[in-house]
Design an enzyme around this catalytic site. Structure first.
Site, PDB file in Angstrom:
ATOM      1  N   ARG A  59       0.821  -1.210   0.000  1.00 15.62           N
ATOM      2  CA  ARG A  59       0.000   0.000   0.000  1.00 15.62           C
ATOM      3  C   ARG A  59       0.859   1.266   0.000  1.00 15.62           C
ATOM      4  NH1 ARG A  59      -5.120  -1.324   4.022  1.00 15.62           N
ATOM      5  NH2 ARG A  59      -6.505  -2.058   2.366  1.00 15.62           N
ATOM      6  N   LYS A  89     -15.693 -16.796   4.457  1.00 17.61           N
ATOM      7  CA  LYS A  89     -17.130 -16.864   4.750  1.00 17.61           C
ATOM      8  C   LYS A  89     -17.987 -16.391   3.587  1.00 17.61           C
ATOM      9  CE  LYS A  89     -16.666 -15.607   9.627  1.00 17.61           C
ATOM     10  NZ  LYS A  89     -16.849 -14.429  10.500  1.00 17.61           N
ATOM     11  N   GLY A  98      -7.823  -8.647   0.883  1.00 16.03           N
ATOM     12  CA  GLY A  98      -6.578  -8.594   1.647  1.00 16.03           C
ATOM     13  C   GLY A  98      -5.746  -9.856   1.526  1.00 16.03           C
ATOM     14  N   GLY A 103     -12.039  -4.561   2.100  1.00 13.32           N
ATOM     15  CA  GLY A 103     -13.453  -4.204   2.211  1.00 13.32           C
ATOM     16  C   GLY A 103     -13.894  -3.240   1.114  1.00 13.32           C
TER      17      GLY A 103
HETATM   18  P1  ADP Z   1      -9.852 -11.956   1.368  1.00 16.64           P
HETATM   19  O1  ADP Z   1      -9.174 -11.240   2.517  1.00 16.64           O
HETATM   20  O2  ADP Z   1      -8.931 -12.126   0.208  1.00 16.64           O
HETATM   21  O3  ADP Z   1     -11.160 -11.321   0.998  1.00 16.64           O
HETATM   22  P2  ADP Z   1     -11.043 -13.871   3.138  1.00 16.64           P
HETATM   23  O4  ADP Z   1     -10.770 -12.970   4.276  1.00 16.64           O
HETATM   24  O5  ADP Z   1     -12.452 -14.095   2.759  1.00 16.64           O
HETATM   25  O6  ADP Z   1     -10.192 -13.417   1.855  1.00 16.64           O
HETATM   26  O7  ADP Z   1     -10.492 -15.321   3.460  1.00 16.64           O
HETATM   27  C1  ADP Z   1      -9.147 -15.605   3.654  1.00 16.64           C
HETATM   28  C2  ADP Z   1      -8.980 -16.674   4.662  1.00 16.64           C
HETATM   29  O8  ADP Z   1      -9.763 -17.806   4.384  1.00 16.64           O
HETATM   30  C3  ADP Z   1      -7.540 -17.135   4.667  1.00 16.64           C
HETATM   31  O9  ADP Z   1      -6.922 -16.729   5.859  1.00 16.64           O
HETATM   32  C4  ADP Z   1      -7.637 -18.654   4.553  1.00 16.64           C
HETATM   33  O10 ADP Z   1      -6.799 -19.334   5.435  1.00 16.64           O
HETATM   34  C5  ADP Z   1      -9.077 -18.934   4.873  1.00 16.64           C
HETATM   35  N1  ADP Z   1      -9.526 -20.181   4.241  1.00 16.64           N
HETATM   36  C6  ADP Z   1      -9.685 -20.425   2.923  1.00 16.64           C
HETATM   37  N2  ADP Z   1     -10.086 -21.683   2.714  1.00 16.64           N
HETATM   38  C7  ADP Z   1     -10.179 -22.282   3.925  1.00 16.64           C
HETATM   39  C8  ADP Z   1     -10.552 -23.582   4.360  1.00 16.64           C
HETATM   40  N3  ADP Z   1     -10.887 -24.532   3.497  1.00 16.64           N
HETATM   41  N4  ADP Z   1     -10.552 -23.809   5.691  1.00 16.64           N
HETATM   42  C9  ADP Z   1     -10.213 -22.841   6.570  1.00 16.64           C
HETATM   43  N5  ADP Z   1      -9.840 -21.595   6.214  1.00 16.64           N
HETATM   44  C10 ADP Z   1      -9.823 -21.312   4.908  1.00 16.64           C
HETATM   45  C1  3PG Z   2      -8.618  -1.640   5.201  1.00 14.74           C
HETATM   46  O1  3PG Z   2      -7.550  -2.186   5.460  1.00 14.74           O
HETATM   47  O2  3PG Z   2      -9.633  -2.261   4.816  1.00 14.74           O
HETATM   48  C2  3PG Z   2      -8.684  -0.147   5.272  1.00 14.74           C
HETATM   49  O3  3PG Z   2      -7.423   0.403   5.536  1.00 14.74           O
HETATM   50  C3  3PG Z   2      -9.714   0.318   6.291  1.00 14.74           C
HETATM   51  O4  3PG Z   2      -9.359  -0.126   7.568  1.00 14.74           O
HETATM   52  P1  3PG Z   2     -10.510  -0.433   8.631  1.00 14.74           P
HETATM   53  O5  3PG Z   2     -11.215  -1.674   8.162  1.00 14.74           O
HETATM   54  O6  3PG Z   2      -9.823  -0.606   9.960  1.00 14.74           O
HETATM   55  O7  3PG Z   2     -11.457   0.724   8.622  1.00 14.74           O
HETATM   56 MG    MG Z   3      -9.628 -11.212   4.595  1.00 21.57          MG
END
Ligand code: ADP
Ligand code: 3PG
Ligand code: MG
Length: 399
Positions: free
Chosen positions: A38, A204, A353, A376
């Site tokens: 970033r 999720k 992320g 997000g």
């Molecule tokens: P992003 O941040 O890219 O939007 P998410 O936050 O939705 O992605 O999900 C990422 C997390 O999901 C990762 O930390 C990964 O370990 C977890 N994950 C993916 N598949 C599985 C699984 N089959 N069982 C448990 N955790 C999982």
């Molecule tokens: C993010 O990492 O999604 C942005 O920097 C916003 O951070 P926040 O979810 O703590 O508001």
């Molecule tokens: Mg995530």
């Protein structure tokens, strides 16, 4: 109509340019920066301001401070400032306050070409409250406001909304990062190259309902992986063993499957483990997952099928890892999707992320058309949420 951009501004020389960046970088436990993507992503905007002979006043939040100075010390901007200085190859004057007389004095003393970095905006209680008195103190620091904080555009924190609102009459524009993010997302939403394939995974279903719905209206096909797979499979009545599931979201999963009829593909095989741990015993199954076993990644047949679909796509958007990729034995599916996208001639967009981190960890980020700096913000933009932080900025026509 697009937003007025930094490039549209003339005569920046000697101006004080207040730049809202998103330097909310992931930190290691000791407070060191684990990924500076970033910060790097904001460099074109900062360099442009400096090359124009202006003063760059950068401001960002970092993490989610609790309001306890001792606990929050890890969120001070010092390391971010050091990294920024290294990347710019010039000094960065990192201030220890967010607002106040010392900040005003430092800003007034700054010469053209100088870079100032304010302390973590969230150290001030007014930031997340969107407080206008606080915003006014920030607003008076700049002759020009630049929003280059794409990752925070879904927030209405003071620095994102009230500050530009109070800078009426002064230019309020998007920086190069925000412009680039908006351009690719607009393309994805309005004129995607076809076939347009969505790859969806991650933790999720519930985090991403709106995102999935809007995407289903636009894509030709959605390939599902990650933990959300098991909520969909359970909703269809399949045995998923001890896999991660959102038992209270089965109705939503069914609704999405209905909406996406003919478009949604679920994995045909799985890598399963007896524990959620890199040293677990693993095997591959097609069909039901036995009790006591956990789905941790898509299986080899699914990898082949999904990689082929990505290879034939005109455009691919990917959010959500295909498995628990942080553990090397469970990373194959995620790596294979990243590799298939890297090889593909399609327009490839990665958002989220963890997904972005995975692609970087595999060293494939440069091979993608675009890796969003938004987590997000990326999801919410695709979902169609209007961003107040953008609506307050000048339109391109206001020259
Ligand atoms: P992003 O941040 O890219 O939007 P998410 O936050 O939705 O992605 O999900 C990422 C997390 O999901 C990762 O930390 C990964 O370990 C977890 N994950 C993916 N598949 C599985 C699984 N089959 N069982 C448990 N955790 C999982
Ligand atoms: C993010 O990492 O999604 C942005 O920097 C916003 O951070 P926040 O979810 O703590 O508001
Ligand atoms: Mg995530």
């Amino acid at each position: 109509m697009g937003k007025r951009s930094l490039r549209d501004l003339k005569d920046l020389a000697s101006k004080r340019v207040l730049i809202r960046v998103d330097f909310n970088v992931p930190l290691n436990e000791d407070g060191s920066i684990s990924n500076d993507r970033r910060i790097r992503a904001a460099l074109p905007t900062i360099r442009y301001v400096l090359d124009a002979g202006a003063i760059a006043i950068c401001m960002s939040h970092l993490g989610r401070p609790k309001g306890d100075p001792k606990q929050d010390a890890i969120y001070r901007m010092d390391r971010v400032g050091q990294r920024l200085s290294k990347l710019l190859a010039k000094p960065v004057k990192k201030l220890d306050q967010v607002v106040g007389p010392d900040v005003v004095a430092a800003v007034h003393a700054a010469q053209p070409g100088a870079v100032i970095l304010l302390e973590n905006l969230r150290f001030h209680p007014g930031e997340q409250k969107g407080d206008e008195a606080f915003a006014a103190e920030l607003a008076k620091l700049g002759d020009v406001y630049v929003n280059d904080a794409f990752g925070t555009c879904h927030r209405t924190d003071a620095s994102m909304y009230a500050v530009p609102k109070l800078m009426t009459g002064k230019p309020r524009v998007v920086g190069f990062l925000v412009a680039k993010e908006l351009e690719i997302l607009e393309r994805l939403l309005t004129s995607p190259a076809r076939p347009f394939v969505g790859v969806l995974g991650g933790a999720k279903v519930s985090d991403k309902i709106g995102f999935i719905k809007r995407l289903l209206e636009r894509v030709d096909r959605v390939l599902i992986g990650g933990a959300m797979t098991y909520t969909f499979l359970r909703a269809l009545g399949h045995n998923i063993g001890n896999s991660r599931v959102e038992a209270d979201k089965l109705d939503v999963a069914r609704e999405l499957l209905n909406l996406g009829q003919g478009k949604i593909t679920l994995p045909m095989d799985h890598l399963i483990a007896d524990r959620l741990d890199a040293s677990a015993t693993t095997r591959v199954v097609e069909g039901p997952i036995p009790d006591g076993w956990i789905g941790v990644d898509i299986g080899p047949k699914t990898i082949e099928q999904y990689a082929a679909a990505v290879g034939q796509a005109g455009m691919v958007v990917w959010n959500g890892p295909m498995g628990k990729f942080e553990d090397e034995p469970f990373s194959r599916g995620t790596r294979a999707m990243a590799e298939a996208m890297a090889r593909s001639s399609a327009v490839t967009v990665v958002g989220g992320g963890e997904t972005a981190e995975a692609v970087e960890a595999f060293g494939l980020d440069e091979k993608m058309t675009h890796v969003s700096t938004g987590g997000g913000a990326f999801l919410e933009y695709v979902e169609g949420t209007p961003f107040k932080a953008l609506s307050i900025l000048d339109e391109a026509s206001e020259r």
